[in-house]
Structures are given as structure tokens and as C-alpha cells.
Scaffold this motif. Sequence first.
Motif, PDB file in Angstrom:
ATOM      1  N   ALA A 170       0.837  -1.206   0.000  1.00 43.92           N
ATOM      2  CA  ALA A 170       0.000   0.000   0.000  1.00 43.92           C
ATOM      3  C   ALA A 170       0.870   1.254   0.000  1.00 43.92           C
ATOM      4  CB  ALA A 170      -0.919  -0.007   1.220  1.00 43.92           C
ATOM      5  N   TRP A 171       1.917   1.242   0.796  1.00 46.38           N
ATOM      6  CA  TRP A 171       2.842   2.380   0.886  1.00 46.38           C
ATOM      7  C   TRP A 171       3.553   2.621  -0.446  1.00 46.38           C
ATOM      8  CZ3 TRP A 171       8.348   1.690   3.054  1.00 46.38           C
ATOM      9  CH2 TRP A 171       9.023   2.922   3.079  1.00 46.38           C
ATOM     10  N   GLN A 172       3.868   1.548  -1.160  1.00 48.63           N
ATOM     11  CA  GLN A 172       4.569   1.671  -2.431  1.00 48.63           C
ATOM     12  C   GLN A 172       3.657   2.009  -3.611  1.00 48.63           C
ATOM     13  OE1 GLN A 172       8.037   1.532  -2.767  1.00 48.63           O
ATOM     14  NE2 GLN A 172       7.830   1.665  -0.542  1.00 48.63           N
ATOM     15  N   GLY A 173       2.349   2.035  -3.379  1.00 54.84           N
ATOM     16  CA  GLY A 173       1.421   2.393  -4.444  1.00 54.84           C
ATOM     17  C   GLY A 173       0.948   1.232  -5.279  1.00 54.84           C
ATOM     18  N   HIS A 174       1.057   0.011  -4.745  1.00 53.59           N
ATOM     19  CA  HIS A 174       0.657  -1.174  -5.494  1.00 53.59           C
ATOM     20  C   HIS A 174      -0.819  -1.514  -5.328  1.00 53.59           C
ATOM     21  CE1 HIS A 174       5.133  -2.512  -4.931  1.00 53.59           C
ATOM     22  NE2 HIS A 174       4.988  -1.532  -5.808  1.00 53.59           N
ATOM     23  N   ASP A 175      -1.562  -0.709  -4.588  1.00 51.99           N
ATOM     24  CA  ASP A 175      -2.983  -0.959  -4.343  1.00 51.99           C
ATOM     25  C   ASP A 175      -3.767   0.268  -4.787  1.00 51.99           C
ATOM     26  OD1 ASP A 175      -5.596  -1.110  -2.994  1.00 51.99           O
ATOM     27  OD2 ASP A 175      -4.752  -2.860  -1.995  1.00 51.99           O
ATOM     28  N   ASP A 176      -4.626   0.082  -5.777  1.00 48.93           N
ATOM     29  CA  ASP A 176      -5.358   1.208  -6.361  1.00 48.93           C
ATOM     30  C   ASP A 176      -6.379   1.824  -5.411  1.00 48.93           C
ATOM     31  OD1 ASP A 176      -3.953   0.857  -8.698  1.00 48.93           O
ATOM     32  OD2 ASP A 176      -5.513  -0.339  -9.675  1.00 48.93           O
ATOM     33  N   SER A 177      -6.739   1.113  -4.337  1.00 47.64           N
ATOM     34  CA  SER A 177      -7.765   1.643  -3.429  1.00 47.64           C
ATOM     35  C   SER A 177      -7.221   2.707  -2.483  1.00 47.64           C
ATOM     36  CB  SER A 177      -8.369   0.502  -2.608  1.00 47.64           C
ATOM     37  OG  SER A 177      -7.402  -0.078  -1.746  1.00 47.64           O
ATOM     38  N   VAL A 178      -5.905   2.834  -2.388  1.00 49.79           N
ATOM     39  CA  VAL A 178      -5.305   3.761  -1.427  1.00 49.79           C
ATOM     40  C   VAL A 178      -5.355   5.191  -1.962  1.00 49.79           C
ATOM     41  CG1 VAL A 178      -3.147   4.436  -0.308  1.00 49.79           C
ATOM     42  CG2 VAL A 178      -3.824   2.027  -0.386  1.00 49.79           C
ATOM     43  N   VAL A 179      -5.892   6.096  -1.149  1.00 51.67           N
ATOM     44  CA  VAL A 179      -5.972   7.517  -1.480  1.00 51.67           C
ATOM     45  C   VAL A 179      -5.157   8.291  -0.444  1.00 51.67           C
ATOM     46  CG1 VAL A 179      -7.483   9.509  -1.754  1.00 51.67           C
ATOM     47  CG2 VAL A 179      -8.254   7.249  -2.526  1.00 51.67           C
ATOM     48  N   LEU A 180      -4.275   9.154  -0.927  1.00 52.58           N
ATOM     49  CA  LEU A 180      -3.422   9.939  -0.030  1.00 52.58           C
ATOM     50  C   LEU A 180      -4.127  11.194   0.469  1.00 52.58           C
ATOM     51  CD1 LEU A 180      -0.035   9.707  -1.958  1.00 52.58           C
ATOM     52  CD2 LEU A 180      -0.840   8.291  -0.064  1.00 52.58           C
ATOM     53  N   PRO A 181      -3.787  11.660   1.680  1.00 55.25           N
ATOM     54  CA  PRO A 181      -2.904  11.030   2.668  1.00 55.25           C
ATOM     55  C   PRO A 181      -3.565   9.789   3.252  1.00 55.25           C
ATOM     56  CG  PRO A 181      -3.962  12.930   3.636  1.00 55.25           C
ATOM     57  CD  PRO A 181      -4.349  12.935   2.181  1.00 55.25           C
ATOM     58  N   HIS A 182      -2.722   8.886   3.768  1.00 61.07           N
ATOM     59  CA  HIS A 182      -3.246   7.572   4.138  1.00 61.07           C
ATOM     60  C   HIS A 182      -2.550   7.041   5.386  1.00 61.07           C
ATOM     61  CE1 HIS A 182      -5.116   3.693   3.530  1.00 61.07           C
ATOM     62  NE2 HIS A 182      -3.933   3.094   3.602  1.00 61.07           N
ATOM     63  N   VAL A 183      -3.313   6.292   6.181  1.00 60.80           N
ATOM     64  CA  VAL A 183      -2.781   5.584   7.354  1.00 60.80           C
ATOM     65  C   VAL A 183      -2.895   4.090   7.089  1.00 60.80           C
ATOM     66  CG1 VAL A 183      -3.056   5.152   9.826  1.00 60.80           C
ATOM     67  CG2 VAL A 183      -3.462   7.443   8.908  1.00 60.80           C
ATOM     68  N   PRO A 184      -1.781   3.347   7.033  1.00 65.20           N
ATOM     69  CA  PRO A 184      -1.845   1.907   6.782  1.00 65.20           C
ATOM     70  C   PRO A 184      -2.222   1.138   8.042  1.00 65.20           C
ATOM     71  CG  PRO A 184       0.429   2.571   7.070  1.00 65.20           C
ATOM     72  CD  PRO A 184      -0.405   3.836   7.174  1.00 65.20           C
ATOM     73  N   GLY A 185      -2.279  -0.186   7.913  1.00 63.08           N
ATOM     74  CA  GLY A 185      -2.539  -1.055   9.052  1.00 63.08           C
ATOM     75  C   GLY A 185      -3.872  -1.764   8.959  1.00 63.08           C
ATOM     76  N   HIS A 186      -3.832  -3.113   8.920  1.00 67.47           N
ATOM     77  CA  HIS A 186      -5.075  -3.875   8.775  1.00 67.47           C
ATOM     78  C   HIS A 186      -5.136  -5.093   9.691  1.00 67.47           C
ATOM     79  CE1 HIS A 186      -2.148  -5.827   6.164  1.00 67.47           C
ATOM     80  NE2 HIS A 186      -2.859  -6.932   6.267  1.00 67.47           N
ATOM     81  N   GLU A 187      -4.045  -5.429  10.378  1.00 70.71           N
ATOM     82  CA  GLU A 187      -4.036  -6.532  11.344  1.00 70.71           C
ATOM     83  C   GLU A 187      -4.085  -5.907  12.726  1.00 70.71           C
ATOM     84  OE1 GLU A 187      -1.421 -10.120   9.752  1.00 70.71           O
ATOM     85  OE2 GLU A 187      -0.225  -8.337  10.096  1.00 70.71           O
ATOM     86  N   LEU A 188      -5.163  -6.097  13.454  1.00 67.76           N
ATOM     87  CA  LEU A 188      -5.315  -5.282  14.658  1.00 67.76           C
ATOM     88  C   LEU A 188      -6.129  -5.964  15.741  1.00 67.76           C
ATOM     89  CD1 LEU A 188      -8.390  -3.406  14.687  1.00 67.76           C
ATOM     90  CD2 LEU A 188      -7.475  -3.391  12.365  1.00 67.76           C
TER      91      LEU A 188
END
Length: 349
Positions: free
Chosen positions: A44-62
Motif C-alpha cells: 500500500a505504501w509503495q502504491g501497489h494498491d489502487d484503493s489507497v488515497v493519499l494522505p493515508h494511514v496503513p494497518g489492517h491486522e489489529l
Amino acid sequence: MRVLLIEELGARPAVVEVPDPVCPDDGVVLQVEATGVCRSDWHAWQGHDDSVVLPHVPGHELAGTVVTAGPLVRRWRVGDRVTVPFVCACGTCPTCRSGEQQVCPHQTQPGFTHWGSFAELVALHHADTNLVRLPDGMAATTAAGLGCRFATAYRALTVHGRVRTDDQVVVLGCGGVGLSAVMIARSLGARVAGVDTSAAARAAALELGADAVLDPGDDSPEEVAGRLVELTGGGAHVSVEALGDPRTAVTGVLALRRRGRHVQVGLLLGAHSRPPLPMDRLIAWELELYGSHGMAAHEYPAMLAAIAEGRLSPDRLVGAVVGLDEAADALAALGEPGAARVGMTVVVP
């Protein structure tokens, strides 16, 4: 709240203060107790996921504690400790009503479709469909890995792989998902071979129950598959690709015995998203080829029961535990060949 914010793809994210998230009417806001650092976050940070819109906070395992519940939420209240699948399903579409929430066409994903859990607080949608109550006494650092890598490996092996006692299982790629798969396959009574170029990853696979490990080196997929066929006494009943590499995917198919099952878990992205596979072998040997995309919340009880009974120990997969200020370094390390691959790095905000 404090978050790790990505403002430019590929540029180092920074810890900043932003407004607290708004609670969805059918969702909750959690105080994040722990969040895993996954290679999907790096993508996601590298831009390999089209759903990510900047600015963005990653993290999905929680894992975390409910601090706000929306007015439409019926099953959860403030103070509940929960985790959540990385796929948050809508719960109402035909796909969800059939029980296949992990492929909901209207899904949301924290850290991808909206801001995620590299933060002190995170908003989650459709709480009554997606939240999973944490067992009493389970550490948040352990629970953080359940929503992606561990649950994904569990469903890949139990639903798609249908692993049985004395099956031969090959795990290709011994990172977070792969090491989870080694542990789970062994608990199901299988004989397990782990494949990885990293000596540390191979050693970890042996510690978690693998019967054998293999370094593919620079061999071709056909050559590695040949070595695995010999190692497994005629080919694997089940192969799990947990790396996301076209060559490794081919190896997994060719390493199977007749009527074997290949489960593709590793993400194949960009130019690698549509690799050529040996379909001639697939047809002639009646092989089965599956994709596996997480696990719906309603399927968690069997996995949690196995953990409670001591048959599975996901706490053994936890490596470094760092604070939010170290999260950028942990994320960057995932892009370094062979780095940060043994043991899950967990961020405690």
C-alpha cells in the motif's frame, strides 16, 4: 490522535497528530492495542494498491477495545476487546448472505479503502458482521496477527486444502503467512516441507514443526518442483504459495501429486498479476487451484478453539514489539530482501 501518515507513495511516512475518526452508524471506533506490520501494508505504501488515497494511514491486522459504537450496532458495546478480519463485509449482499463474507463485493478494508490501524484509534464498518470477540487472557500482540496472516493460512489449509492426517503439504515462502501455514498444517497431522531462500526463515519453519526445509537457490521452478516431488515421496497433496511470485506459483502446481490442491495466498501484483501456469498439468492430473482471501468472522470459532486447546500457538509467531515512532522503520524493512521476515513485528501505539 497520533497516526503514521503516508503523504507521498514510497516516501518515508511520519507520525503526526490528526483528528479522531468519526464512528460509522453501523460501526465502531477501537482504541488500538496492537497492530501487525504486514507486507500488504508495504505494498500500500509503495502504491501497489489502487484503493489507497493519499494522505493515508496503513494497518489492517489489529486488536483493540471498543471506545465508541454507532447507533445501529446491536452486538457490541464500549469496553469489548475485539479483532476483525482484514475484509470487513457489508453483511447484506447475496454473497454475504451465502456465508462468503471474505469476498464481499462491497467490502471495506482498514489500511486500504480507509485509514487503518497504525494509529491510536481506528474506525471499522459493519461491526455486527465483522467483529470477533477476543478470548479472555489473549494478548493483544498475539491477537493482532489473527485478522490477516494466521486466519488466512488457517482457512487456506482447512477449507481449500482440506488437509488430513499424513498428507504431504508444501509451504512456499516462510514469512508471516507461510510460518502460520507450517504450524497449522502440522497441527492437522500433515507432514510439512517449507521452502524459502532465507536460512533464518527455514530454521523458523523447522522450529514450528516442518519435517523438512528446502532452499530453492537459483534453480528453475521445474527443478525446485522436482526436488519437492522427491522430498514428498511422489508429490504434495497440498501446496500453499505464501510469497506472491510467479515462479513460486508454478513450482507449487508442479510439486503436486495427481489430484493435488494448490492454494494461492501470496499476492501477485502489477506485472505479476496474471502469470502463465502449467494448465496442461492441471487438466491431465485433475489438480485443483484455489485463491484464498482471508476468513470471515463467523469462521473464527474453530480456529479460536484450537488456540484455546493449545493445538495452535500464534503467540510463537510474534517477533519484535515496537512503538508507533518505530513503525516507519518496521514498514521500510519489509522492502529489504530477506529482512524482517521471521516473526511478526507488532506495533503498540
